[in-house]
Motif scaffolding. Sequence first.
Motif, PDB file in Angstrom:
ATOM      1  N   ASP A 117     -11.301  -4.246   3.168  1.00 40.45           N
ATOM      2  CA  ASP A 117     -10.757  -4.605   4.476  1.00 40.45           C
ATOM      3  C   ASP A 117     -11.558  -4.024   5.637  1.00 40.45           C
ATOM      4  OD1 ASP A 117      -8.753  -6.067   3.335  1.00 40.45           O
ATOM      5  OD2 ASP A 117      -7.194  -5.250   4.621  1.00 40.45           O
ATOM      6  N   LEU A 143       0.846  -1.190   0.000  1.00 36.08           N
ATOM      7  CA  LEU A 143       0.000   0.000   0.000  1.00 36.08           C
ATOM      8  C   LEU A 143       0.880   1.239   0.000  1.00 36.08           C
ATOM      9  CD1 LEU A 143      -2.911   1.220   0.394  1.00 36.08           C
ATOM     10  CD2 LEU A 143      -2.425   1.184   2.833  1.00 36.08           C
ATOM     11  N   HIS A 183     -11.108   1.690  -1.838  1.00 43.34           N
ATOM     12  CA  HIS A 183     -10.260   0.898  -2.723  1.00 43.34           C
ATOM     13  C   HIS A 183     -10.065  -0.518  -2.207  1.00 43.34           C
ATOM     14  CE1 HIS A 183      -7.176   1.609   0.300  1.00 43.34           C
ATOM     15  NE2 HIS A 183      -7.435   2.894   0.215  1.00 43.34           N
ATOM     16  N   SER A 184     -10.657  -0.823  -1.050  1.00 47.29           N
ATOM     17  CA  SER A 184     -10.472  -2.136  -0.442  1.00 47.29           C
ATOM     18  C   SER A 184     -11.691  -2.490   0.397  1.00 47.29           C
ATOM     19  CB  SER A 184      -9.223  -2.127   0.445  1.00 47.29           C
ATOM     20  OG  SER A 184      -9.218  -3.238   1.317  1.00 47.29           O
ATOM     21  N   CYS A 190      -4.455  -2.552   3.729  1.00 44.80           N
ATOM     22  CA  CYS A 190      -5.542  -3.202   3.008  1.00 44.80           C
ATOM     23  C   CYS A 190      -4.996  -4.368   2.196  1.00 44.80           C
ATOM     24  CB  CYS A 190      -6.233  -2.214   2.074  1.00 44.80           C
ATOM     25  SG  CYS A 190      -6.902  -0.785   2.938  1.00 44.80           S
ATOM     26  N   THR A 191      -5.600  -5.517   2.342  1.00 46.33           N
ATOM     27  CA  THR A 191      -5.114  -6.705   1.643  1.00 46.33           C
ATOM     28  C   THR A 191      -6.097  -7.211   0.610  1.00 46.33           C
ATOM     29  OG1 THR A 191      -6.073  -8.086   3.363  1.00 46.33           O
ATOM     30  CG2 THR A 191      -3.772  -7.475   3.612  1.00 46.33           C
ATOM     31  N   THR A 192      -7.302  -6.683   0.602  1.00 47.36           N
ATOM     32  CA  THR A 192      -8.316  -7.170  -0.329  1.00 47.36           C
ATOM     33  C   THR A 192      -8.741  -6.018  -1.224  1.00 47.36           C
ATOM     34  OG1 THR A 192      -9.929  -6.792   1.436  1.00 47.36           O
ATOM     35  CG2 THR A 192      -9.173  -9.035   1.104  1.00 47.36           C
ATOM     36  N   ILE A 193      -7.940  -5.761  -2.240  1.00 46.81           N
ATOM     37  CA  ILE A 193      -8.159  -4.624  -3.118  1.00 46.81           C
ATOM     38  C   ILE A 193      -9.327  -4.904  -4.048  1.00 46.81           C
ATOM     39  CG2 ILE A 193      -7.070  -3.130  -4.829  1.00 46.81           C
ATOM     40  CD1 ILE A 193      -5.860  -3.045  -1.997  1.00 46.81           C
TER      41      ILE A 193
END
Length: 488
Positions: free
Chosen positions: A390, A147, A387-388, A159-162
Amino acid sequence: MYCKFFIQQIFLFYDRILILEKGIVKSVNKKRFMNSQDATFIVTYVDDQSKDRRGTLKVQHTNGNITFSFYGSDKHPLPTIPDNVCNLSDFTVFDISTKNPLSISFSGPNSQTQFSFIKTDDKTRFMEFIGTKVRVIHSDLNPSLFLLESIDFGESAFCTTILPNATSFKQPKRISLENYKNFTSKRDLELVHITKDCFHTDKLYNANIDDNVLFDAIKSLLTRERTSDDASYDQVKKQWKSIIPRQFSNHKNLQDLIRRLEADVNAHESLFSKYENPKRIMKIAFNVLLSYSIYNWDGALYYDGLIDLLFPFIDAFITQHGSSFDDETCESEIFTVFDVFYEENSFSELKKPAKQGFIKIILPEVGKKLENVFTELLNLLYQKHVHSLDFLRDDLSRWFVDVFNTVDIQRLWISILAFKNLQEFFESFLIALLFFVSPELNELNPLSFEEFVERFNEVKKGADLKTLLDNTLQIHEMIRDSPPPAEQ
């Protein structure tokens, strides 16, 4: 001997000087690198004709903005006009290819670029360079994803889930959700009523369940065959009840466990205030949690907040049986049900955020469903700086226990357990929740992702669960009946 010792000391002193000098040189080089305003790298990139081309990437830092310029030559002097120019501020994340570690893709709501380094050292220099200009954050959940943040602002959660790239708008415009009006407001529903005389395990989803069969409904959904590895509650409880004072004084782990448990049960005292004898119910909760921590030491050693997951089962038992019950029987039944619930639904991953495979599967799938079936909702999220997904992670991992009241949580959990596919339920339920809060979010003009999340967390608590569960079924059918996405 003295001469030999003296020579050794000289060599040791000389080594220290070298180490010191290397440290100084390294420090000076790093300082120079931090002050550098541009750097060049030999890369391959995709040109305007969509062909791979070898050339030079020039990264420039001017007036607080970082520019990527791609030139179709890997030799100096470079051409006057670059093939392609983009700004780092256009992107929110970048990821490193698992197939080609030298390949990097930058992505943003409306922009995307990809290039590959020729040399490993260039990739390292590039990462160090941009790391001095912006904040680069990465997560153990997805080591290849990074990020990008401005150094001028405080650090935000990673954030890991875009979300997948949606259709971008040249001019922002109001999103119409007219086709989904049914999903955005509360409505009266005719629901199945479950009683003792009319008890159907296949009709428990979003049902109105009588108090006198509430715990029975939960038990009917949380059963499994006993094995030789399963211990009875009496056996487990006896392990800590039979410890003598001298043994306890030497058992530091048990002392620490009991201290944490007592502190958290007392911190949740308000949960028990509605009962006739709150201290009695708090003791039951303490005994069950202590026994389960000892029984499942690796997976459920007590951590703060575990009582929130246990309480709906305690409340369901008391709601059905009133105050005239045997405490040992109550503890045993709740222990047995909670063990199945906790183990079969991977709650042990709550203590290990680097794992959470459950979350890593569901949230990306929700993003795909939004892109393929509910594009309007996806575009609304993008307009609100989302954008995510998360921001849904904590609620999802704890089955929304912090969002709804206890009665609604019992309805929700029974409905989840009655649904045939856990993953498909959560995918549809999360989309239903996003739709339900979308009218208020559509009026919101957040200046940042953090502001959106703050407002979302306020609005979601007003969602009507009965309507959400009904919408979940409809959304599940829409996803099931939608055509497969076109191949890229």
